[in-house]
Enzyme design. Structure first.
Site, PDB file in Angstrom:
ATOM      1  N   HIS A  75      -5.066   1.385   1.062  1.00 15.03           N
ATOM      2  CA  HIS A  75      -5.667   0.994  -0.344  1.00 15.03           C
ATOM      3  C   HIS A  75      -6.608  -0.124   0.122  1.00 15.03           C
ATOM      4  O   HIS A  75      -6.561  -1.013   0.947  1.00 15.03           O
ATOM      5  CB  HIS A  75      -4.520   0.540  -1.224  1.00 15.03           C
ATOM      6  CG  HIS A  75      -3.877  -0.677  -0.582  1.00 15.03           C
ATOM      7  ND1 HIS A  75      -4.226  -2.031  -0.895  1.00 15.03           N
ATOM      8  CD2 HIS A  75      -2.474  -0.819  -0.076  1.00 15.03           C
ATOM      9  CE1 HIS A  75      -3.163  -2.789  -0.349  1.00 15.03           C
ATOM     10  NE2 HIS A  75      -2.335  -2.075   0.055  1.00 15.03           N
ATOM     11  N   ASP A  77      -7.667  -1.979  -2.736  1.00  9.09           N
ATOM     12  CA  ASP A  77      -7.704  -2.947  -3.793  1.00  9.09           C
ATOM     13  C   ASP A  77      -6.635  -4.035  -3.436  1.00  9.09           C
ATOM     14  O   ASP A  77      -5.828  -3.909  -2.486  1.00  9.09           O
ATOM     15  CB  ASP A  77      -7.041  -2.365  -4.930  1.00  9.09           C
ATOM     16  CG  ASP A  77      -5.446  -1.735  -4.820  1.00  9.09           C
ATOM     17  OD1 ASP A  77      -5.407  -1.051  -3.755  1.00  9.09           O
ATOM     18  OD2 ASP A  77      -4.586  -2.021  -5.482  1.00  9.09           O
ATOM     19  N   ASP A 108      -3.827  -7.143   3.887  1.00  7.82           N
ATOM     20  CA  ASP A 108      -3.072  -6.337   3.056  1.00  7.82           C
ATOM     21  C   ASP A 108      -4.179  -5.655   2.179  1.00  7.82           C
ATOM     22  O   ASP A 108      -4.350  -6.229   1.078  1.00  7.82           O
ATOM     23  CB  ASP A 108      -2.028  -7.088   2.404  1.00  7.82           C
ATOM     24  CG  ASP A 108      -1.019  -6.053   1.681  1.00  7.82           C
ATOM     25  OD1 ASP A 108      -1.255  -4.830   1.763  1.00  7.82           O
ATOM     26  OD2 ASP A 108      -0.444  -6.702   0.561  1.00  7.82           O
ATOM     27  N   GLU A 143      -2.851   0.513  -5.311  1.00 15.92           N
ATOM     28  CA  GLU A 143      -1.549   0.192  -4.484  1.00 15.92           C
ATOM     29  C   GLU A 143      -0.998  -0.924  -5.071  1.00 15.92           C
ATOM     30  O   GLU A 143       0.264  -1.167  -5.313  1.00 15.92           O
ATOM     31  CB  GLU A 143      -1.730   0.352  -3.291  1.00 15.92           C
ATOM     32  CG  GLU A 143      -0.242   0.640  -2.590  1.00 15.92           C
ATOM     33  CD  GLU A 143       0.274  -0.839  -2.189  1.00 15.92           C
ATOM     34  OE1 GLU A 143       1.505  -0.782  -1.681  1.00 15.92           O
ATOM     35  OE2 GLU A 143      -0.311  -1.949  -2.415  1.00 15.92           O
ATOM     36  N   GLU A 144      -1.790  -1.938  -5.469  1.00 13.62           N
ATOM     37  CA  GLU A 144      -1.255  -3.142  -5.865  1.00 13.62           C
ATOM     38  C   GLU A 144      -1.032  -3.091  -7.427  1.00 13.62           C
ATOM     39  O   GLU A 144      -0.389  -4.258  -7.840  1.00 13.62           O
ATOM     40  CB  GLU A 144      -2.328  -4.356  -5.424  1.00 13.62           C
ATOM     41  CG  GLU A 144      -2.403  -4.481  -4.171  1.00 13.62           C
ATOM     42  CD  GLU A 144      -1.296  -4.960  -3.468  1.00 13.62           C
ATOM     43  OE1 GLU A 144      -0.213  -5.444  -3.771  1.00 13.62           O
ATOM     44  OE2 GLU A 144      -1.536  -5.485  -1.995  1.00 13.62           O
ATOM     45  N   GLU A 172       0.172  -0.150   6.057  1.00  7.18           N
ATOM     46  CA  GLU A 172       0.735  -1.549   5.494  1.00  7.18           C
ATOM     47  C   GLU A 172       1.011  -2.642   6.519  1.00  7.18           C
ATOM     48  O   GLU A 172       1.461  -2.000   7.795  1.00  7.18           O
ATOM     49  CB  GLU A 172       1.969  -1.078   4.762  1.00  7.18           C
ATOM     50  CG  GLU A 172       1.670  -0.493   3.479  1.00  7.18           C
ATOM     51  CD  GLU A 172       1.162  -1.656   2.420  1.00  7.18           C
ATOM     52  OE1 GLU A 172       1.272  -2.889   2.569  1.00  7.18           O
ATOM     53  OE2 GLU A 172       0.420  -1.198   1.571  1.00  7.18           O
ATOM     54  N   HIS A 361      -1.099 -11.452   0.852  1.00  5.12           N
ATOM     55  CA  HIS A 361      -1.015 -12.234  -0.838  1.00  5.12           C
ATOM     56  C   HIS A 361      -0.921 -13.742  -0.655  1.00  5.12           C
ATOM     57  O   HIS A 361      -0.633 -14.472  -1.711  1.00  5.12           O
ATOM     58  CB  HIS A 361       0.624 -11.809  -1.359  1.00  5.12           C
ATOM     59  CG  HIS A 361       0.344 -10.434  -1.614  1.00  5.12           C
ATOM     60  ND1 HIS A 361       0.931  -9.717  -2.760  1.00  5.12           N
ATOM     61  CD2 HIS A 361      -0.401  -9.326  -1.185  1.00  5.12           C
ATOM     62  CE1 HIS A 361       1.028  -8.484  -2.801  1.00  5.12           C
ATOM     63  NE2 HIS A 361       0.058  -7.986  -1.676  1.00  5.12           N
TER      64      HIS A 361
END
Length: 391
Positions: A75, A77, A108, A143-144, A172, A361
């Site tokens: 991903h 995003d 990520d 995905e997020e 991931e 994150h």
């Protein structure tokens, strides 16, 4: 043809500079599509919609038509960066400090995307445009977020159009302390519950005129919290239950409330199913009502189902590639939360491998530049072993 490997660093820099906070595409998929098209991949931009959810842009790209077919799923995003003032460098500037590349999504998981793109380009160059099997990319922008208009629907489109792979690698960030220490061969399931116990409001001085729901809810919560769901198994730790909220909506100290509610979540392994856990919760309710009476209302919310890719040829070649490039024997893990692998597992065997996850994150999310390049080398080794050994 140059023997010099494609550097994933400028690819990652370009991706980080795209502010693709879910569900915004931010230019990331456009950049990837242009890059992959320039290297001979056939690209499809897929936009999916559903009521009450944001439209999401996705990308599917494939080189080759036959099998075996290896898909990389990822991903572009990212989660919001928070206050940019808290960052050492602006979160979408792709700045370096001499050792690391900073930016939201660095690990990520734009780093993994960049590394696999570099590896796939190099594999294609080696074959001199004569495919031996197929490599594809499933890249989502959801995905997020709700994960409704992303990987799940792209997979449905892939099935309808003859693109289901034989195996899939999700990028991931799986490693804990150093690149190569962990791959994920499965994930725990997630099942959430909301429970309400009905009662009758009244004055605390006259409890016989009221019906207090709190003791019943407390007895129920004590029963489920003190119960060991299982002892784990070969590939999974013991299942866990976490009570997340308890609420009676009562600001007064002299009033018995009319109802009491709570929420809890179970992260479960392959010893359980959604159905078996719902039946267990119902049995605990039945025992409390037999002891104390009361009216319970229970609602279950299914999250991700548990799954595992059993060790075999595919797991083995990934382990061998990791050891070849990093010198580490990766640990097989099923820990963590959920990922889009939960959708892929319904179509083909799937593993997760990517760089270390120490800063995902977080403010100042970053990836070590040498680790990024090493990740690309591992991915190339996986591709090489996959098509040479054909699991």
């Amino acid at each position: 043809m140059s023997n010099r490997p494609t550097d994933p660093l400028p690819i990652l820099e370009s991706l980080i500079r795209c502010p693709s906070v879910t569900p915004a595409e931010g230019g990331a998929l456009s950049y990837l599509g242009q890059l992959l098209t320039a290297h001979g991949f056939t690209c499809e931009r897929l936009v999916f919609k559903e009521d009450a959810t944001p439209d999401v842009e996705n990308l599917f790209a494939r080189w080759g038509k036959g099998g075996p077919h290896l898909c990389f799923a990822g991903h572009t995003d990212v989660v919001p960066p928070g206050d940019p003032k808290d960052w050492t460098f602006p979160p979408f500037a792709a700045a370096q400090d001499g050792k690391s590349l900073f930016g939201r999504g660095a690990t990520d998981m734009k780093g993994s995307v960049a590394a696999f793109v570099a590896a796939a380009i190099d594999w294609k160059k080696r074959l001199e445009d004569k495919p031996s099997g197929s490599i594809s990319f499933l890249i989502t922008g959801d995905e997020e977020g709700p994960a409704i208009n992303g990987t799940l629907k792209v997979l449905q489109w892939m099935k309808e159009n003859g693109h289901i792979p034989d195996h899939c690698l999700v990028g991931e960030p799986s490693c804990v302390d150093s690149l190569g220490d962990t791959i994920k061969i499965g994930r725990r399931g997630s099942l959430s519950f909301a429970v309400t116990v009905e009662g009758k409001q009244g004055h605390v001085a006259y409890p016989q005129k009221a019906d207090n729901p709190i003791p019943r809810l407390a007895r129920f919560l004590d029963r489920i919290a003190s119960h060991q769901l299982d002892a784990g198994n070969e590939h999974f730790d013991p299942s866990t239950l976490a009570i997340t909220t308890v609420d009676v909506g009562n600001p007064a100290g002299n009033v018995i409330p009319a109802r009491a509610s709570a929420k809890f979540n179970i992260r479960f392994n392959t010893e359980h199913t959604y159905r078996s856990l719902r039946e267990w919760v119902d049995s605990q309710v039945a025992k409390v009502t037999a002891e104390l009476g009361g009216v319970f209302k229970v609602h279950a919310f299914e999250g991700a189902d548990v799954f595992i890719t059993e060790p075999g040829a595919f797991v083995g070649l990934v382990l061998d590639a990791i050891e070849q490039e990093t010198g580490q024997v990766a640990r097989l893990s099923t820990s963590g939360g959920t990922s889009d692998a939960r959708f892929v597992k319904d179509y083909c065997p799937v593993l997760e491998f990517g760089p270390t996850n120490a800063t995902i994150h977080q403010v100042d999310e970053r990836i070590d530049i040498e680790e990024l390049r090493a990740t690309a080398r591992v991915y190339f080794a996986i591709i090489e072993r996959y098509f040479n050994n054909r699991p």
